[in-house]
Design an enzyme around this catalytic site. Structure first.
Site, PDB file in Angstrom:
ATOM      1  N   ASP A  75      -0.507  -3.770   5.674  1.00  0.00           N
ATOM      2  CA  ASP A  75      -1.147  -3.494   6.958  1.00  0.00           C
ATOM      3  C   ASP A  75      -2.612  -3.913   6.865  1.00  0.00           C
ATOM      4  O   ASP A  75      -3.251  -3.674   5.852  1.00  0.00           O
ATOM      5  CB  ASP A  75      -1.079  -2.010   7.271  1.00  0.00           C
ATOM      6  CG  ASP A  75       0.333  -1.489   7.504  1.00  0.00           C
ATOM      7  OD1 ASP A  75       1.297  -2.284   7.394  1.00  0.00           O
ATOM      8  OD2 ASP A  75       0.494  -0.286   7.751  1.00  0.00           O
ATOM      9  N   HIS A  97       1.383   3.857   2.048  1.00  0.00           N
ATOM     10  CA  HIS A  97       1.852   4.584   3.225  1.00  0.00           C
ATOM     11  C   HIS A  97       3.379   4.676   3.199  1.00  0.00           C
ATOM     12  O   HIS A  97       4.071   3.750   2.765  1.00  0.00           O
ATOM     13  CB  HIS A  97       1.369   3.905   4.504  1.00  0.00           C
ATOM     14  CG  HIS A  97      -0.050   4.271   4.857  1.00  0.00           C
ATOM     15  ND1 HIS A  97      -0.824   3.525   5.720  1.00  0.00           N
ATOM     16  CD2 HIS A  97      -0.826   5.319   4.458  1.00  0.00           C
ATOM     17  CE1 HIS A  97      -2.017   4.093   5.833  1.00  0.00           C
ATOM     18  NE2 HIS A  97      -2.035   5.178   5.084  1.00  0.00           N
ATOM     19  N   HIS A 126       6.171  -5.846  11.968  1.00  0.00           N
ATOM     20  CA  HIS A 126       5.503  -4.537  11.945  1.00  0.00           C
ATOM     21  C   HIS A 126       5.086  -4.115  13.360  1.00  0.00           C
ATOM     22  O   HIS A 126       3.956  -3.729  13.617  1.00  0.00           O
ATOM     23  CB  HIS A 126       4.277  -4.600  11.021  1.00  0.00           C
ATOM     24  CG  HIS A 126       3.802  -3.258  10.546  1.00  0.00           C
ATOM     25  ND1 HIS A 126       2.824  -2.547  11.201  1.00  0.00           N
ATOM     26  CD2 HIS A 126       4.151  -2.512   9.473  1.00  0.00           C
ATOM     27  CE1 HIS A 126       2.591  -1.421  10.552  1.00  0.00           C
ATOM     28  NE2 HIS A 126       3.384  -1.369   9.495  1.00  0.00           N
ATOM     29  N   HIS A 171       0.852  -1.190   0.000  1.00  0.00           N
ATOM     30  CA  HIS A 171       0.000   0.000   0.000  1.00  0.00           C
ATOM     31  C   HIS A 171       0.886   1.236   0.000  1.00  0.00           C
ATOM     32  O   HIS A 171       2.115   1.134   0.096  1.00  0.00           O
ATOM     33  CB  HIS A 171      -0.958  -0.004   1.189  1.00  0.00           C
ATOM     34  CG  HIS A 171      -0.294   0.064   2.529  1.00  0.00           C
ATOM     35  ND1 HIS A 171       0.489  -0.953   3.035  1.00  0.00           N
ATOM     36  CD2 HIS A 171      -0.289   1.037   3.482  1.00  0.00           C
ATOM     37  CE1 HIS A 171       0.936  -0.615   4.232  1.00  0.00           C
ATOM     38  NE2 HIS A 171       0.484   0.595   4.519  1.00  0.00           N
ATOM     39  N   ASP A 179       5.879   4.449   5.280  1.00  0.00           N
ATOM     40  CA  ASP A 179       6.797   3.492   5.884  1.00  0.00           C
ATOM     41  C   ASP A 179       6.923   2.223   5.056  1.00  0.00           C
ATOM     42  O   ASP A 179       7.709   1.336   5.402  1.00  0.00           O
ATOM     43  CB  ASP A 179       6.370   3.154   7.315  1.00  0.00           C
ATOM     44  CG  ASP A 179       4.960   2.619   7.412  1.00  0.00           C
ATOM     45  OD1 ASP A 179       4.086   3.131   6.704  1.00  0.00           O
ATOM     46  OD2 ASP A 179       4.725   1.686   8.210  1.00  0.00           O
ATOM     47  N   HIS A 180       6.187   2.147   3.940  1.00  0.00           N
ATOM     48  CA  HIS A 180       6.273   0.983   3.058  1.00  0.00           C
ATOM     49  C   HIS A 180       6.813   1.329   1.670  1.00  0.00           C
ATOM     50  O   HIS A 180       7.128   0.419   0.901  1.00  0.00           O
ATOM     51  CB  HIS A 180       4.898   0.319   2.918  1.00  0.00           C
ATOM     52  CG  HIS A 180       4.386  -0.266   4.194  1.00  0.00           C
ATOM     53  ND1 HIS A 180       4.406  -1.618   4.462  1.00  0.00           N
ATOM     54  CD2 HIS A 180       3.866   0.321   5.295  1.00  0.00           C
ATOM     55  CE1 HIS A 180       3.898  -1.834   5.669  1.00  0.00           C
ATOM     56  NE2 HIS A 180       3.576  -0.669   6.197  1.00  0.00           N
ATOM     57  N   HIS A 202      -7.642  -2.022   5.472  1.00  0.00           N
ATOM     58  CA  HIS A 202      -6.818  -0.962   6.055  1.00  0.00           C
ATOM     59  C   HIS A 202      -7.431   0.388   5.677  1.00  0.00           C
ATOM     60  O   HIS A 202      -8.444   0.459   4.976  1.00  0.00           O
ATOM     61  CB  HIS A 202      -5.381  -1.095   5.551  1.00  0.00           C
ATOM     62  CG  HIS A 202      -4.383  -0.272   6.315  1.00  0.00           C
ATOM     63  ND1 HIS A 202      -4.351  -0.210   7.693  1.00  0.00           N
ATOM     64  CD2 HIS A 202      -3.365   0.535   5.885  1.00  0.00           C
ATOM     65  CE1 HIS A 202      -3.379   0.594   8.076  1.00  0.00           C
ATOM     66  NE2 HIS A 202      -2.773   1.057   7.006  1.00  0.00           N
TER      67      HIS A 202
END
EC number: 3.1.26.11
Length: 407
Positions: A210, A64, A268, A62, A66-67, A139
């Site tokens: 997530d 976000h 995570h 996805h 942090d990914h 999510h």
């Protein structure tokens, strides 16, 4: 199929954990497939024994930060390192626009072909040897879980048996290996299945982050050899998990149990469980193992080779599973997640699971000071408690008779 964890923290990096990324190394193809690419993933690769020149596919769950914040830096470095082979990147619908914008505004020119694929639930990639499928998870933004499945391999061909029967060496052996029936010039017929061992089942790995607990994760992970599932929160903070659409350790364990996977890796983790804090990732492990014993904690640079026999790799050291005397059956633990609530005031709870309780829980429920709570924690780390008499002998200042202590 060899897994290397490059980042196991959620949201932000910590001193010991970088943000999300997992590498799947395929030695037979000399390829590396990445799953997510958080900031500083290329730094993690430099600290590992993995070669960036072997990266061929990158799967993004996805959008976000942090990914994905490490993706463009890694792609640029691959080019500067001399990569000329095509790299395929897979992800949500907005991924192609993100990559195009970064390339445009940074005036980046890649010396290799970069192919961006927008994924939808179903088959993402297949070449006969490996198949990648994805499912939409639950999510705050569109997030996908991925499954890599290796094709079954033919069983061993017993060439000595064919030779003993006078079957001439050559193309006929290839047909027998494929399980076909052949006919010799003398009229004899042979079934190839009689010369081969049963096929070897292909291995599988599933990556889910997530997400909060959802049926699609269970369906994606059915009977997988390895499930890598996020565990952002502990069970006692399930209210936060539901609010932010992340998973607790127990949700991850429930997915593993329902899907009947072989091995679960938790990853995570929220930075609130970093060393020195009241609740540790080991507490999350204990929560998960009470539901699904074959659970391990992921940590940066942890390496795991998925065995072909479907068993848990002997190289993984066994982890202590918490006693679960209060759990009669697995079904008793797998209550509907929608019905789970977090006690508003934990100090009024009638029971305490002494082998999983945090320092704050012990202070509140046992009515002890922080020093005594830390002493109990330290002794518990060395050797878990097994009976009430042991606790009464070591800590007589606590009114154990007024508590329902679970081990």
């Amino acid at each position: 199929m060899e897994i290397t964890f490059l980042g196991t923290s959620s949201g932000v990096p910590t001193r010991t954990r970088n943000v999300s990324s997992v590498a799947l190394r395929l030695p037979q193809r000399k390829e590396i497939w990445l799953f997510d690419c958080g900031e500083a993933t290329q730094h993690q690769l430099l600290r590992s024994d993995l070669r960036t020149s072997q990266i061929r596919r990158i799967f993004i769950t996805h959008m976000h930060g942090d990914h994905i914040f490490g993706l463009m830096g890694l792609l640029a470095s691959c080019g500067l390192a001399g990569t000329v082979s095509q790299i395929d990147v897979y992800g949500p619908p907005t991924l192609d626009r993100y990559i195009a914008s970064c390339l445009r505004w940074s005036v980046m020119r890649l010396p290799y072909k970069l192919q961006v694929h927008t994924v939808e639930p179903g088959e993402v990639f297949s070449d006969g040897e490996f198949t990648v499928t994805c499912r939409l998870l639950h999510h705050r933004v569109p997030a996908f879980g991925y499954r890599v499945t290796e094709g079954d391999r033919p069983g061993r061909f017993h060439v000595e048996k064919a030779q003993a029967l006078g079957i001439p060496f050559g193309p006929l052996y290839g047909q027998l290996k494929q399980g076909k029936t052949i006919t010799l010039e003398d009229g004899r017929t042979f079934d190839g299945r009689d010369f081969c061992d049963p096929p070897q089942r292909g291995r599988s790995m599933v990556y889910c982050t997530d997400t909060v607990f959802c049926d699609s994760a269970v369906e994606l992970a059915q009977q997988a050899d390895v499930l890598i599932h996020e565990a952002t929160f502990s069970h006692q903070e399930a209210n936060l998990a539901f609010a932010r659409l992340h998973s607790t350790s127990t949700m991850a364990a429930q997915v593993a149990a329902f899907a009947q996977v072989k091995l679960l890796f938790l990853t995570h983790f929220s930075a609130r469980y970093a060393p020195g804090n009241p609740v540790q990732v080991e507490d999350l492990l204990a929560e998960a193992q009470a539901i699904f014993p074959n659970t391990r904690l992921a940590q940066d640079f942890l390496h795991y080779a998925i065995p072909r026999d479907g068993q848990i790799c002997a190289e993984m050291p066994p982890s202590d599973s918490p006693a679960a005397a209060n759990i009669d059956t697995l079904e008793a633990t797998l209550e509907p997640l929608e019905a789970q609530t977090v006690a508003a005031d934990a100090k009024n709870a009638p029971a305490i699971a002494i082998n999983r309780a945090t320092r704050q829980q012990m202070q509140q429920k046992l009515g002890i000071d922080a020093t005594t709570a830390n002493a109990i924690l330290e002794r518990r780390r060395q050797q878990k408690f097994t009976c009430l008499g042991e606790l009464e002998r070591l800590y007589p200042q606590v009114d154990w008779s007024a508590l329902n202590v679970l081990f």
